[in-house]
Design an enzyme around this catalytic site. Structure first.
Site, PDB file in Angstrom:
ATOM      1  N   ASP A 169       0.848  -1.156  -0.025  1.00 12.91           N
ATOM      2  CA  ASP A 169      -0.103  -0.168  -0.132  1.00 12.91           C
ATOM      3  C   ASP A 169       0.820   1.204   0.003  1.00 12.91           C
ATOM      4  O   ASP A 169       2.130   1.142  -0.104  1.00 12.91           O
ATOM      5  CB  ASP A 169      -0.858  -0.014   1.300  1.00 12.91           C
ATOM      6  CG  ASP A 169      -2.399   0.476   0.798  1.00 12.91           C
ATOM      7  OD1 ASP A 169      -2.629   1.298  -0.063  1.00 12.91           O
ATOM      8  OD2 ASP A 169      -3.267   0.138   1.405  1.00 12.91           O
ATOM      9  N   ASP A 230      -9.534   3.816  -3.000  1.00 11.49           N
ATOM     10  CA  ASP A 230     -10.542   2.661  -2.607  1.00 11.49           C
ATOM     11  C   ASP A 230     -11.655   2.657  -3.412  1.00 11.49           C
ATOM     12  O   ASP A 230     -12.417   4.026  -3.460  1.00 11.49           O
ATOM     13  CB  ASP A 230     -10.545   2.715  -1.294  1.00 11.49           C
ATOM     14  CG  ASP A 230      -9.264   2.192  -0.541  1.00 11.49           C
ATOM     15  OD1 ASP A 230      -8.217   2.127  -1.434  1.00 11.49           O
ATOM     16  OD2 ASP A 230      -9.103   2.361   0.612  1.00 11.49           O
TER      17      ASP A 230
END
Length: 675
Positions: A169, A230
């Site tokens: 990430d 996201d």
């Protein structure tokens, strides 16, 4: 097979090749289509559980993945997302975990997953502190939960524990201002080194949310890269708008090929908020784009309808097609969009007809838009599992509002042009090399040598847009080799060439390339590893890439209206750049006076500006007056709101010149052609 070049070993290291235009004798590129690694399929923990995970949570989901039949359908990865690790390390810097939550440590859960016939995925961050520190969700903030400073150590640890997949990430990377490209290059090298040490391949998922356009540099670094933020934040209710937004941002077809994939994020099908029809649309969109299929809902409580949607074998086959290409938009009219995906085999396509409107509509797909000949083709509806019949040149179907129809079409390939390489200024083809460095077979014919460059010049296209380039090659080594492809001087991409079995066995892989109109296109393969692949010839077949789209070319500069670095971020200012036929230069003039790009972004006068110097940007289409434009007979494009004209700032003609609004005048920096 017609070998491109057969050179002595020493000469091959220095050779530069050019391609001649198509020869009539070459009807088509021959060779078996080599299957490429498909996009990963499985389940990921974040959407449903956030950081509230432990051995028992993952075990229960893995059990449900198997008992539901979804594992047998191809969903093999169980990816443990953020929350498994709270940033603790021992004196040697090795990751430690709470063994009350993870009995036996992380190796134990990996062993459990493998024992169920599944693959194990794990998670970390590129920075010092991961997302669990900056955005604690279900656990206290966890400093130190990133891998910065420990890339090699952590990737080796993950591999030794038995993990098959690692998602990296970007929360820490973003907060620290790290450079995405160089950071993920270092992580990729660590992954490669770990796999070489343990013998266990580790799939790298680059998750930097589309920052700095990873589709321009991530192929070859990782198997997949996130193209947007996201799809849903923990605790939100799922909506179709979320699905459409991430789908739109994930369309970068020139980057997706040979085992490298755009990743629009985990799926939200089955989560509260979506209807059964919306779940089907979601699955169809991910399938036509060839996206990784990572389920995000609770497998233990999934209803039978959602399970059937996610497990539809024919739809999964579209996503997992061994040719590995992304679908491209071939038609767009008032929110009615048609996407076509070239599948493995001859004359095979998948088609998705998406109706974004508020009323049902008849929608048509034309064979010519798919690169198929205008002859009879058979159509199958994948959701109804019914054959619709055979049709001469097109197929029309009614599509409900906010819904999609997914088809396969099997017809005849349209004519293509083949280009074969010849050596110039060096030894003619025909030399046989007795031995070669870097190849396992001892001797072979052909090859372009370590660092060799192969150019295909004079590649023709009747109009600007996308084309499928099928590359014939041999690779007798047991490992995949790579080369770097650059089209017309635009951002390059790493292309993988899997083994073909021997140096005399031909294979093909395919890429999608953006071409300009005319015969001045050049495809350059460089950085070719020693003796493999032995590139032979390419076959180019054009697709109709949103035929209503045009390029907006400056009369003064000859350069095109361009979205910098193919960004999809609201507020990015438009610029001039060399015309290249890519999606960030493909504009559609709508009946409501909008100029759209990517299907959902509009040419926009920033902040409703009506004064000289107002920046011209892209923004989500919203119907406001600052997104309405008049295309005038004198070549100007004026704002319907302000009356000011699109203007190349300071009469600039160079790449990167910014586009602004200015009082309309006679200058050619305000004159544009649409073609």
């Amino acid at each position: 097979m017609k070998h491109a070049v057969r050179l002595l070993a020493l000469l091959a290291l220095l050779a530069v090749y050019v391609a001649t235009p198509a020869r009539p004798a070459l009807a088509a590129v021959t060779g078996t289509q080599v299957p490429v690694p498909p996009p990963p399929m499985g389940w990921a923990s974040w959407n449903t559980f956030a950081a509230k995970i432990n051995f028992n949570v993952i075990k229960a989901q893995a059990d449900a993945l198997v008992s539901s039949g979804l594992a047998a359908a191809g969903y093999k990865y169980v990816n443990i997302d953020e929350g498994w690790w709270q940033g603790t390390r021992d004196a040697a810097g090795n990751i430690t975990v709470d063994t009350a939550e993870w009995p036996g440590g992380m190796a134990a859960i990996a062993d459990y997953l493998h024992g169920k016939g599944l693959k194990a995925g794990i998670y970390t961050d590129a920075g010092r502190d991961g997302c669990g520190y900056y955005y604690p969700t279900g656990r206290p903030a966890a400093p130190g939960s990133g891998s910065e400073g420990h890339y090699a150590q952590d990737m080796l640890q993950f591999s030794r524990w038995g993990f098959d997949f690692v998602k990296v990430d970007w929360c820490g990377g973003s907060a620290e201002g790290l450079d995405p490209q160089s950071t993920y290059r270092a992580i990729s090298a660590a992954v490669t080194s770990a796999a070489a040490t343990t013998g266990r391949p580790l799939v790298l998922s680059i998750c930097n949310w589309g920052v700095q356009s990873p589709w321009n540099w991530a192929p070859g670094m990782g198997a997949m890269w996130r193209t947007s933020t996201d799809i849903i934040y923990y605790g939100q209710t799922a909506t179709q708008a979320m699905v459409l937004s991430n789908f739109d941002q994930g369309l970068h077809p020139a980057a997706q090929h040979t085992g490298y994939y755009n990743d629009p994020d985990m799926m939200i099908a089955g989560m509260p908020g979506l209807t059964a029809a919306q779940n089907r649309t979601h699955m169809g969109l991910w399938a036509i784009s060839g996206a990784p299929l990572l389920i995000g809902d609770d497998l233990a409580t999934m209803d039978a309808t959602t399970r059937a949607t996610l497990g539809n074998a024919e739809v999964i086959a579209v996503d997992q097609d061994p040719r590995g290409l992304q679908g491209v938009k071939v038609s767009d009219s008032q929110g009615r969009q048609v996407y076509g995906k070239v599948l493995a085999g001859s004359g095979r396509r998948a088609v998705l007809l998406l109706n974004r409107g508020t009323a049902a509509a008849s929608m048509t797909v034309r064979w010519a838009d798919l690169g198929l000949a205008a002859t009879s083709a058979s159509v199958r509806n994948l959701w109804s599992a019914q054959n619709a019949g055979s049709f001469a040149t097109s197929y029309t179907v009614n599509v409900p509002a906010n819904d999609a129809v997914l088809l396969t079409v099997t017809g005849t390939e349209a004519a293509a042009t083949t280009y074969e390489a010849e050596a110039t200024g060096n030894t003619r083809t025909g030399a046989t090399v007795a031995a070669c460095a870097g190849c396992s077979g001892g001797s072979k014919v052909g090859g372009i040598g370590n660092g060799g460059t192969l150019r295909f010049n004079a590649v023709a296209a009747p109009s600007a847009g996308l084309a499928v380039a099928t590359i014939a090659y041999t690779n007798g080594d047991p490992t995949t080799r790579t080369a770097t492809l650059q089209v017309n001087g635009q951002p390059s991409t790493v292309v993988a060439f899997p083994p073909t079995g021997s140096w005399t066995t031909a294979g093909t892989v395919s890429v999608i390339v953006p071409l300009t109109a005319g015969s001045a296109n050049t495809l350059t393969f460089s950085n070719v590893a020693a003796w493999a692949p032995d590139l032979d010839a390419i076959e180019v077949r054009q697709l109709a890439s949103a035929p209503a789209a045009v390029r907006v070319q400056g009369v003064q500069s000859g350069r095109c209206l361009d979205v910098d670095n193919s960004s999809t971020t609201n507020g990015v200012q438009l610029q001039l750049w060399d015309c290249n036929g890519q999606a960030n230069q493909a504009w559609t003039v709508t009946s409501s006076k909008q100029l759209t790009v990517y299907g959902t972004k509009c040419l926009d006068a920033y902040n409703n500006g009506t004064t000289n110097g107002t920046a011209v940007v892209i923004w989500d289409c919203n119907g406001q007056a600052n997104q309405q434009w008049n295309v005038n007979a004198d070549g100007t494009i004026s704002s319907a709101q302000s009356g000011l004209c699109l203007d190349a700032s300071n009469r600039g003609t160079a790449n990167g010149t910014k586009i602004i609004l200015w009082a309309c005048g006679s200058g050619t920096n305000q004159r544009w052609t649409l073609a």
